[in-house]
Design an enzyme around this catalytic site. Structure first.
Site, PDB file in Angstrom:
ATOM      1  N   ILE A   2      33.040  53.241  41.672  1.00  0.00           N
ATOM      2  CA  ILE A   2      33.949  52.917  40.584  1.00  0.00           C
ATOM      3  C   ILE A   2      35.330  52.796  41.242  1.00  0.00           C
ATOM      4  O   ILE A   2      35.736  53.672  42.001  1.00  0.00           O
ATOM      5  CB  ILE A   2      33.903  54.011  39.489  1.00  0.00           C
ATOM      6  CG1 ILE A   2      34.890  53.727  38.371  1.00  0.00           C
ATOM      7  CG2 ILE A   2      34.123  55.387  40.044  1.00  0.00           C
ATOM      8  CD1 ILE A   2      34.731  54.701  37.198  1.00  0.00           C
ATOM      9  N   SER A   3      36.011  51.691  41.032  1.00  0.00           N
ATOM     10  CA  SER A   3      37.258  51.418  41.740  1.00  0.00           C
ATOM     11  C   SER A   3      38.330  52.448  41.410  1.00  0.00           C
ATOM     12  O   SER A   3      38.305  53.093  40.357  1.00  0.00           O
ATOM     13  CB  SER A   3      37.784  50.028  41.377  1.00  0.00           C
ATOM     14  OG  SER A   3      36.904  49.024  41.819  1.00  0.00           O
TER      15      SER A   3
END
Length: 249
Positions: free
Chosen positions: A97-98
């Protein structure tokens, strides 16, 4: 005697439920504080990112979407301290997840309006789709890894993101039945922009994606469709994303 026995059974259960509710409330309060701190960190980064955003920084609409979205519920650990640190987080299957600022930056660059239909390629845990759902009328998101698609669908459903649809499949071909799209956000790196995505983008729409080789530095690129057969592109930041996964078929 029967009533006393029932009370002896029920009392520990009630006390356990009360304790559980208190722990949940305490965690919610802690997460709310850490989420607020994350938003302020993201806001500060946005103000200093002259190349990506200019002097105006991030809009209040995007910051409010970040503030409303419970990021800790979109990672396996469900840890506040991990979720709200400005860093990427592993979600398994070789995916991440960025980091919050990159999520905010890509969302800002997409220029999502309340009446927009948005396509996301690379659902992952569903966090970016949730952010977009606060801003758009409808979000269509595609994930190629079955376990991630399944978990993201459940998480988004449980959190009542009713304007998000998740599809399992190869995102290279887009989702024509769900479009055309006012904005497209691609959360995985590829050496080129997939032509089907440009075709499904409305004139005046924007596509945001990391362009470049896998496992190296890529250019976060904004593509604007200025006419049915014409686009412009500009690179706004150096990033490092996981590779765009294609179907073996």
């Amino acid at each position: 005697m029967a009533e006393r026995t029932i009370m002896r059974i029920l009392l520990p259960l009630v006390l356990s439920m009360v304790a559980g509710a208190r722990e949940a409330t305490a965690q919610d309060a802690e997460c709310a504080r850490e989420r607020a701190d994350m938003v302020e960190t993201v806001r500060a980064y946005g103000r200093s990112d002259a190349r990506g955003l200019g002097r105006q920084g991030l809009s209040e609409r995007v910051l409010e979407a970040m503030r409303q979205t419970k990021r800790h519920l979109f990672i396996p650990e469900r840890s506040c301290s991990i979720a709200y640190a400005d860093m990427p987080v592993s979600i398994g299957h070789g995916q991440t997840i960025s980091q919050p600022y990159i999520v905010a930056l890509m969302t800002e660059l997409a220029e999502v309006a309340p009446d927009h239909v948005v396509l996301e390629i690379g659902t992952g845990s569903g966090y970016q789709a949730a952010i977009l759902a606060h801003l758009a009328r409808k979000v269509c998101t595609i994930e190629i890894i079955p376990p991630l698609a399944e978990v993201a669908t459940k998480t988004l459903r449980d959190l009542a993101y009713d304007n998000v649809s998740v599809r399992l499949g190869d995102g290279f071909a887009g989702w024509p039945e769900c479009g055309p799209f006012d904005a497209i956000v691609v959360t995985a790196a590829l050496g080129e922009v997939p032509p089907p995505l440009i075709e499904q983008l409305k004139v005046g729409g924007r596509l945001v994606m990391p362009v470049g080789a896998a496992y190296s530095i890529q250019q976060l690129t904004v593509v604007e469709k200025t006419a049915p057969d014409k686009t412009t592109a500009r690179a706004v930041a150096l990033v490092r994303f996981v590779p765009f996964t294609r179907s073996k078929n």
